[in-house]
Design a protein around this motif. Structure first.
Motif, PDB file in Angstrom:
ATOM      1  N   GLN A 157       0.853  -1.185   0.000  1.00  0.00           N
ATOM      2  CA  GLN A 157       0.000   0.000   0.000  1.00  0.00           C
ATOM      3  C   GLN A 157       0.892   1.238   0.000  1.00  0.00           C
ATOM      4  O   GLN A 157       1.470   1.619   1.022  1.00  0.00           O
ATOM      5  N   ALA A 158       1.021   1.855  -1.165  1.00  0.00           N
ATOM      6  CA  ALA A 158       1.865   3.043  -1.314  1.00  0.00           C
ATOM      7  C   ALA A 158       1.488   3.750  -2.602  1.00  0.00           C
ATOM      8  O   ALA A 158       0.848   3.168  -3.488  1.00  0.00           O
ATOM      9  N   ASP A 159       1.887   5.022  -2.719  1.00  0.00           N
ATOM     10  CA  ASP A 159       1.754   5.715  -4.001  1.00  0.00           C
ATOM     11  C   ASP A 159       2.704   5.069  -5.002  1.00  0.00           C
ATOM     12  O   ASP A 159       3.838   4.707  -4.656  1.00  0.00           O
ATOM     13  N   LYS A 160       2.254   4.929  -6.242  1.00  0.00           N
ATOM     14  CA  LYS A 160       3.066   4.257  -7.264  1.00  0.00           C
ATOM     15  C   LYS A 160       2.970   4.989  -8.595  1.00  0.00           C
ATOM     16  O   LYS A 160       1.897   5.465  -8.969  1.00  0.00           O
ATOM     17  N   GLU A 300       9.240  11.842 -17.501  1.00  0.00           N
ATOM     18  CA  GLU A 300       7.901  12.152 -17.001  1.00  0.00           C
ATOM     19  C   GLU A 300       7.588  11.322 -15.755  1.00  0.00           C
ATOM     20  O   GLU A 300       6.901  11.804 -14.836  1.00  0.00           O
ATOM     21  N   MET A 301       8.068  10.063 -15.721  1.00  0.00           N
ATOM     22  CA  MET A 301       7.862   9.219 -14.551  1.00  0.00           C
ATOM     23  C   MET A 301       8.496   9.842 -13.313  1.00  0.00           C
ATOM     24  O   MET A 301       7.889   9.901 -12.234  1.00  0.00           O
ATOM     25  N   GLY A 302       9.728  10.331 -13.482  1.00  0.00           N
ATOM     26  CA  GLY A 302      10.422  10.970 -12.369  1.00  0.00           C
ATOM     27  C   GLY A 302       9.710  12.216 -11.889  1.00  0.00           C
ATOM     28  O   GLY A 302       9.548  12.445 -10.679  1.00  0.00           O
ATOM     29  N   MET A 303       9.267  13.045 -12.819  1.00  0.00           N
ATOM     30  CA  MET A 303       8.576  14.286 -12.455  1.00  0.00           C
ATOM     31  C   MET A 303       7.283  13.992 -11.697  1.00  0.00           C
ATOM     32  O   MET A 303       7.010  14.611 -10.656  1.00  0.00           O
ATOM     33  N   LEU A 304       6.498  13.047 -12.205  1.00  0.00           N
ATOM     34  CA  LEU A 304       5.213  12.743 -11.570  1.00  0.00           C
ATOM     35  C   LEU A 304       5.426  12.142 -10.179  1.00  0.00           C
ATOM     36  O   LEU A 304       4.719  12.504  -9.223  1.00  0.00           O
ATOM     37  N   ALA A 305       6.404  11.240 -10.051  1.00  0.00           N
ATOM     38  CA  ALA A 305       6.691  10.637  -8.747  1.00  0.00           C
ATOM     39  C   ALA A 305       7.077  11.701  -7.731  1.00  0.00           C
ATOM     40  O   ALA A 305       6.617  11.685  -6.579  1.00  0.00           O
ATOM     41  N   ILE A 308       3.974  13.818  -6.656  1.00  0.00           N
ATOM     42  CA  ILE A 308       3.107  13.074  -5.736  1.00  0.00           C
ATOM     43  C   ILE A 308       3.719  13.050  -4.338  1.00  0.00           C
ATOM     44  O   ILE A 308       3.021  13.220  -3.330  1.00  0.00           O
ATOM     45  N   LEU A 309       5.033  12.857  -4.262  1.00  0.00           N
ATOM     46  CA  LEU A 309       5.693  12.820  -2.953  1.00  0.00           C
ATOM     47  C   LEU A 309       5.610  14.169  -2.249  1.00  0.00           C
ATOM     48  O   LEU A 309       5.312  14.237  -1.045  1.00  0.00           O
ATOM     49  N   LEU A 310       5.875  15.253  -2.972  1.00  0.00           N
ATOM     50  CA  LEU A 310       5.819  16.581  -2.353  1.00  0.00           C
ATOM     51  C   LEU A 310       4.418  16.890  -1.847  1.00  0.00           C
ATOM     52  O   LEU A 310       4.253  17.518  -0.790  1.00  0.00           O
ATOM     53  N   LYS A 311       3.397  16.448  -2.577  1.00  0.00           N
ATOM     54  CA  LYS A 311       2.005  16.654  -2.128  1.00  0.00           C
ATOM     55  C   LYS A 311       1.766  15.886  -0.831  1.00  0.00           C
ATOM     56  O   LYS A 311       1.143  16.406   0.108  1.00  0.00           O
TER      57      LYS A 311
END
Length: 340
Positions: A157-160, A300-305, A308-311
């Motif tokens: 259970q984690a953001d992915k 784009e994968m790096g940017m989106l990850a 999401i983490l900063l949020k």
């Protein structure tokens, strides 16, 4: 003034309280503009630097983000890291990068080391050997945000943020079939790695969709993802009584190793055997022949990850569902498979 200049030094020079100096340096609205200017000019003159550790203890944040990847030198992960840093840098966040070298134990130690440095959250792509996720679960239990990227940790259970490896494999095999290939081999990746299994499943299901019988002899395994790891599997395929007319490799490194074996065996590519890889590493366009592949949106994968983490870090108490983002890859056709 010798040594490191502190807030107390500034306060003593200006004959005001340390708390006033601290708030002036932070541009607090309760402090008069004249006082702010006076404090900031003296701070600049004396070379004052904020104490990062003290600030992190005060605000309970370090603005450091822990990043753990299997390897740093590959284009794939370096491109992801570039995407991450291009999001972190403008926000005043700092990337602290650890390399696991595909070792589960090194990955665990990396988490412990970064935790001791008090990072605010983690971005992690797990190793080949990571099947026990208890060290990731520990982060969640301690309210430390985690985003898993590239390699899925199924059941965690984690953001992915992932790429649709299954769809990419389907695109690769559909392309080979459209080129008239009928005996399509697959050099698969490590069995316990989710991305390798998804690509293998995409290969199998696309053959079934076109009523092409699955020949287990045409599916061989590579141990890792480097160019040299494609050599022995390719040689095994060439020893078959009925050779393949196409090879779908789990990644570009394996595909380049395959091309070298075919070249040494005087087999014409793509006329006798077509080849396609997966990743779209820069070297794939400079191989001979140039390599057809599946392009992954790594940057784009790096940017989106990172976003999401900063949020998650900025809203630690907010009730929310974990995000599961899947990016789409794209077919890139070059000379190694172009028959028409």
């Amino acid at each position: 003034m010798s040594g490191s200049v502190t807030i107390i030094d500034l306060a003593r020079e200006l004959k005001i309280s340390p708390s006033t100096v601290s708030r002036a340096l932070r541009d607090h609205p309760a402090i008069k503009d004249q006082t702010k200017v006076m404090v900031q000019e003296l701070a600049k003159k004396l070379g004052y630097q904020p104490n990062a550790l003290a600030l992190s203890l005060l605000y309970r944040k370090t603005n450091n983000i822990g990043i753990i990847v299997p390897e740093i030198t590959s284009y794939f992960f370096s491109s992801i890291i570039c995407g991450i840093q291009d999001v972190l840098d403008p926000e005043g966040q700092h990337a602290v990068i650890s390399q696991s070298n595909e070792s589960y134990e090194t990955e665990k130690r990396g988490i412990d080391t970064l935790l001791s440095s008090r990072v605010d959250g983690f971005l992690i792509s797990s190793t080949f050997d990571t099947t026990d996720y208890s060290h990731f679960e520990k982060l969640r239990q301690n309210n430390i945000p985690l985003v898993v990227f590239d390699r899925d940790c199924e059941g965690l259970q984690a953001d992915k943020v992932l790429v649709d490896d299954y769809d990419g494999a389907c695109q690769a095999v559909e392309h080979l079939i459209s080129m008239g290939c009928k005996r399509i081999a697959h050099i698969a990746g490590p069995k316990n790695l989710s991305i390798a299994e998804h690509r293998k499943n995409g290969y199998i299901d696309t053959l079934k969709k076109h009523n092409i019988e699955i020949d287990e002899d045409l599916i061989v395994q590579s141990q890792f993802f480097q160019m040299e790891d494609g050599i022995e599997p390719a040689k095994r395929l060439l020893k078959l009584k009925e050779k393949p007319d196409a090879i779908f490799a789990v990644n570009d490194g394996i595909a380049i190793g395959t091309l070298s074996v075919l070249r040494e065996s005087n087999i014409r590519v793509p006329e006798e055997i077509a080849v396609i890889g997966f990743d779209n590493d820069p070297f794939s366009s400079f191989s001979y022949p140039s390599l057809s592949t599946i392009d992954q949106p790594t940057y784009e994968m790096g940017m989106l990850a990172a976003r999401i983490l900063l949020k998650a870090i900025s809203s630690p108490d907010e009730e929310r569902e974990f995000r599961h983002e899947v990016l789409k890859p794209e077919l890139v056709v070059r000379d190694s498979s172009r028959r028409k």
